[in-house]
Design a protein around this motif. Sequence first.
Motif, PDB file in Angstrom:
ATOM      1  N   GLY A   1       0.768  -1.163   0.052  1.00  0.00           N
ATOM      2  CA  GLY A   1      -0.061   0.056   0.135  1.00  0.00           C
ATOM      3  C   GLY A   1       0.787   1.313  -0.059  1.00  0.00           C
ATOM      4  O   GLY A   1       2.190   1.061   0.015  1.00  0.00           O
ATOM      5  N   PRO A   2       0.114   2.463   0.074  1.00  0.00           N
ATOM      6  CA  PRO A   2       0.940   3.683  -0.071  1.00  0.00           C
ATOM      7  C   PRO A   2       1.795   3.948   1.258  1.00  0.00           C
ATOM      8  O   PRO A   2       1.537   3.601   2.505  1.00  0.00           O
ATOM      9  N   LEU A   3       2.824   4.406   1.071  1.00  0.00           N
ATOM     10  CA  LEU A   3       3.907   5.066   2.163  1.00  0.00           C
ATOM     11  C   LEU A   3       4.133   6.382   1.904  1.00  0.00           C
ATOM     12  O   LEU A   3       4.480   7.091   0.895  1.00  0.00           O
ATOM     13  N   ALA A   4       3.452   7.348   2.871  1.00  0.00           N
ATOM     14  CA  ALA A   4       3.418   8.897   2.637  1.00  0.00           C
ATOM     15  C   ALA A   4       4.396   9.442   3.309  1.00  0.00           C
ATOM     16  O   ALA A   4       4.460   9.290   4.724  1.00  0.00           O
TER      17      ALA A   4
ATOM     18  N   PHE B   1       9.511  14.610   8.982  1.00  0.00           N
ATOM     19  CA  PHE B   1       8.515  14.296   8.180  1.00  0.00           C
ATOM     20  C   PHE B   1       7.434  13.287   8.875  1.00  0.00           C
ATOM     21  O   PHE B   1       8.228  12.566   9.867  1.00  0.00           O
ATOM     22  N   SER B   2       6.236  13.687   8.712  1.00  0.00           N
ATOM     23  CA  SER B   2       5.281  12.609   9.071  1.00  0.00           C
ATOM     24  C   SER B   2       4.831  11.595   8.491  1.00  0.00           C
ATOM     25  O   SER B   2       4.763  11.731   7.014  1.00  0.00           O
ATOM     26  N   ILE B   3       4.968  10.145   8.610  1.00  0.00           N
ATOM     27  CA  ILE B   3       4.954   9.249   7.882  1.00  0.00           C
ATOM     28  C   ILE B   3       3.574   8.484   8.154  1.00  0.00           C
ATOM     29  O   ILE B   3       3.113   8.308   9.240  1.00  0.00           O
ATOM     30  N   VAL B   4       2.832   8.064   7.038  1.00  0.00           N
ATOM     31  CA  VAL B   4       1.838   6.959   6.860  1.00  0.00           C
ATOM     32  C   VAL B   4       2.131   5.894   6.475  1.00  0.00           C
ATOM     33  O   VAL B   4       2.225   6.079   5.017  1.00  0.00           O
ATOM     34  N   TRP B   5       2.309   4.723   6.828  1.00  0.00           N
ATOM     35  CA  TRP B   5       2.905   3.480   5.947  1.00  0.00           C
ATOM     36  C   TRP B   5       1.893   2.419   6.451  1.00  0.00           C
ATOM     37  O   TRP B   5       1.453   2.053   7.522  1.00  0.00           O
ATOM     38  N   SER B   6       1.449   1.940   5.238  1.00  0.00           N
ATOM     39  CA  SER B   6       0.195   1.099   5.248  1.00  0.00           C
ATOM     40  C   SER B   6       0.713  -0.341   4.938  1.00  0.00           C
ATOM     41  O   SER B   6       1.742  -0.612   4.161  1.00  0.00           O
ATOM     42  N   LEU B   7       0.666  -1.065   5.831  1.00  0.00           N
ATOM     43  CA  LEU B   7       1.259  -2.532   6.056  1.00  0.00           C
ATOM     44  C   LEU B   7       0.114  -3.644   6.360  1.00  0.00           C
ATOM     45  O   LEU B   7      -0.842  -3.131   6.931  1.00  0.00           O
ATOM     46  N   ARG B   8       0.396  -4.786   5.853  1.00  0.00           N
ATOM     47  CA  ARG B   8      -0.757  -5.866   6.570  1.00  0.00           C
ATOM     48  C   ARG B   8      -0.622  -5.965   8.113  1.00  0.00           C
ATOM     49  O   ARG B   8       0.532  -5.544   8.553  1.00  0.00           O
ATOM     50  N   PRO B   9      -1.686  -6.279   8.518  1.00  0.00           N
ATOM     51  CA  PRO B   9      -1.905  -6.016  10.355  1.00  0.00           C
ATOM     52  C   PRO B   9      -0.705  -6.832  10.836  1.00  0.00           C
ATOM     53  O   PRO B   9      -0.316  -6.383  11.853  1.00  0.00           O
ATOM     54  N   GLY B  10      -0.418  -8.104  10.472  1.00  0.00           N
ATOM     55  CA  GLY B  10       0.763  -8.571  11.169  1.00  0.00           C
ATOM     56  C   GLY B  10       2.000  -8.079  10.942  1.00  0.00           C
ATOM     57  O   GLY B  10       2.866  -8.057  12.039  1.00  0.00           O
ATOM     58  N   ASP B  11       2.301  -7.480   9.567  1.00  0.00           N
ATOM     59  CA  ASP B  11       3.478  -6.628   9.423  1.00  0.00           C
ATOM     60  C   ASP B  11       3.490  -5.537  10.351  1.00  0.00           C
ATOM     61  O   ASP B  11       4.623  -5.143  10.963  1.00  0.00           O
ATOM     62  N   ALA B  12       2.474  -4.719  10.466  1.00  0.00           N
ATOM     63  CA  ALA B  12       2.308  -3.530  11.236  1.00  0.00           C
ATOM     64  C   ALA B  12       2.588  -3.747  12.794  1.00  0.00           C
ATOM     65  O   ALA B  12       3.127  -3.127  13.646  1.00  0.00           O
ATOM     66  N   SER B  13       2.095  -4.991  13.197  1.00  0.00           N
ATOM     67  CA  SER B  13       2.431  -5.206  14.649  1.00  0.00           C
ATOM     68  C   SER B  13       3.718  -5.627  15.170  1.00  0.00           C
ATOM     69  O   SER B  13       4.414  -5.203  15.979  1.00  0.00           O
ATOM     70  N   ARG B  14       4.346  -6.042  14.092  1.00  0.00           N
ATOM     71  CA  ARG B  14       5.755  -6.620  14.300  1.00  0.00           C
ATOM     72  C   ARG B  14       6.512  -4.956  14.135  1.00  0.00           C
ATOM     73  O   ARG B  14       7.672  -5.055  14.935  1.00  0.00           O
ATOM     74  N   VAL B  15       6.251  -4.418  13.216  1.00  0.00           N
ATOM     75  CA  VAL B  15       7.203  -3.237  12.768  1.00  0.00           C
ATOM     76  C   VAL B  15       6.995  -2.076  14.183  1.00  0.00           C
ATOM     77  O   VAL B  15       7.740  -1.412  14.750  1.00  0.00           O
TER      78      VAL B  15
ATOM     79  N   MET C   1      -6.986   4.632  -6.429  1.00  0.00           N
ATOM     80  CA  MET C   1      -5.647   4.950  -6.517  1.00  0.00           C
ATOM     81  C   MET C   1      -4.723   3.916  -5.554  1.00  0.00           C
ATOM     82  O   MET C   1      -3.881   3.266  -5.889  1.00  0.00           O
ATOM     83  N   ASN C   2      -5.447   3.798  -4.363  1.00  0.00           N
ATOM     84  CA  ASN C   2      -5.051   2.722  -3.330  1.00  0.00           C
ATOM     85  C   ASN C   2      -5.164   1.274  -4.180  1.00  0.00           C
ATOM     86  O   ASN C   2      -4.146   0.477  -3.944  1.00  0.00           O
ATOM     87  N   ARG C   3      -6.203   0.790  -4.732  1.00  0.00           N
ATOM     88  CA  ARG C   3      -6.310  -0.513  -5.390  1.00  0.00           C
ATOM     89  C   ARG C   3      -5.563  -0.742  -6.558  1.00  0.00           C
ATOM     90  O   ARG C   3      -4.830  -1.570  -6.838  1.00  0.00           O
ATOM     91  N   LEU C   4      -5.281   0.209  -7.462  1.00  0.00           N
ATOM     92  CA  LEU C   4      -4.518   0.302  -8.718  1.00  0.00           C
ATOM     93  C   LEU C   4      -3.059   0.322  -8.454  1.00  0.00           C
ATOM     94  O   LEU C   4      -2.328  -0.408  -8.865  1.00  0.00           O
ATOM     95  N   PHE C   5      -2.505   0.924  -7.601  1.00  0.00           N
ATOM     96  CA  PHE C   5      -1.121   0.900  -7.303  1.00  0.00           C
ATOM     97  C   PHE C   5      -0.802  -0.030  -6.142  1.00  0.00           C
ATOM     98  O   PHE C   5       0.529  -0.266  -6.043  1.00  0.00           O
ATOM     99  N   SER C   6      -1.577  -0.809  -5.496  1.00  0.00           N
ATOM    100  CA  SER C   6      -0.966  -1.797  -4.534  1.00  0.00           C
ATOM    101  C   SER C   6      -1.001  -3.215  -5.079  1.00  0.00           C
ATOM    102  O   SER C   6      -0.673  -4.091  -4.480  1.00  0.00           O
ATOM    103  N   SER C   7      -1.259  -3.384  -6.469  1.00  0.00           N
ATOM    104  CA  SER C   7      -1.554  -4.749  -7.054  1.00  0.00           C
ATOM    105  C   SER C   7      -0.162  -4.978  -7.531  1.00  0.00           C
ATOM    106  O   SER C   7       0.493  -4.121  -8.178  1.00  0.00           O
TER     107      SER C   7
END
Length: 409
Positions: A209-212, A221-235, A351-357
């Motif tokens: 997903g997007p990383l802003a 910078f303030s970041i918004v990093w989209s991750l799968r739930p398991g990866d987000a918990s680990r990070v 945009m989210n779906r198109l760029f996440s494939s």
Amino acid sequence: MRTMTADLAILGNGPVARSLVLALAGSPLRVLLLDTYPLAQARPRLTERTVALALGSRRLLSRLGVAMPLADAAAIQTVQITQQGIRGQVRLEHSLLNAPEQRLGEVAGLETLNDALAVPLARCHTLQQESPGPLQALQWFPDRVQLDWPDLRVETALTVIADGGHGELARLASLRRMGWDHNRHAIIATVSPRQPLSGIAFEHFLESGPLAFLPIGNNQFSIVWSLRPGDASRVLDFSDAEFIEALNRQRPPQLPPLVVTGPRSVYPLFFQRLWGEPGQRLALVGNAAQTLHPLAGQGYNLGLRDALTLGALLREAAQRGDDPGGKSLLSDYVRIRRRDRLETIAFTETMNRLFSSPRLPLRLARAAALALLDQIPLGKRELAARLAGIHLPAQSAVPDLAMGGTYVG
């Protein structure tokens, strides 16, 4: 039990709710602002949360009497859009808009925005404020809505739900819902690159997903990093050094290496729309009406346009002596806001779906499309104007409360 009456009761006390109060400033309507946050819970820390204010929203806030620019807000002069692993980018410059402000928007802390809204809010003499906590019961009558808490009853002609869509109001108000879970969580943090870099926002698309990266001043910078739930918990559990190392592997190549990070938080990503019936004497604004993916930072900007449109309709109704909770007014509000809401939802979700494939043919096609768009000034100008909130559908033009006309950017 205390009983209060009002022409308008606003449930919520965030930026959209406060913006609506300011949109009604000077009207004869008796406004009651009700903070519905649970009394027994500690409020979450807002220091890491930021708001991307589009240029159009910046202008609207100025018309509401909010001091601009906001203290400590950082200008966005350029937006750079890239995807991981493949060349091709779009660079949107403020010069595309020929705007005197010389920016596409700015980034402010959520607390900074709330504090800025509180200053003119204190001058609203017809406003009453209460903090009763979560709503316990809601009843409809032909001429009013009754709102109940353990020690407070409110009777109002119109109830505006502006609680961000996180409470039990959807169930209590029998709202209809459409939505889905993105199966992603967003990591929020503040980071600093090795070399100073100001005025540039990065939207970098990864397979997850997007990383802003949003500039917030002081070489941060303030970041918004989209991750799968398991990866987000680990990070989230990484040490600072591990977090910086992981983020540097994913950052856009144009961004210098990151060297410092602050505290991290996480929240789930989902989309939802909520709505009621015009005869329910209910109006929804901001995230209570639509919760968007944070891609492109359109949440508050869309909610602000909700608030100003509803405010203008209520002011006009008050001048005519009409019922502020009347079915005709609420139908007009939904009709006027429909196009802007649907286009913004479609843009962020597509945009989210198109760029996440992760499929290679689609990744190559995206790279070619980005490179082509970067060479077409008209296309870049249209995209920049939409992100900056100054090119809206004609059917969704926002009323200019200060000038008595129509705001078109």
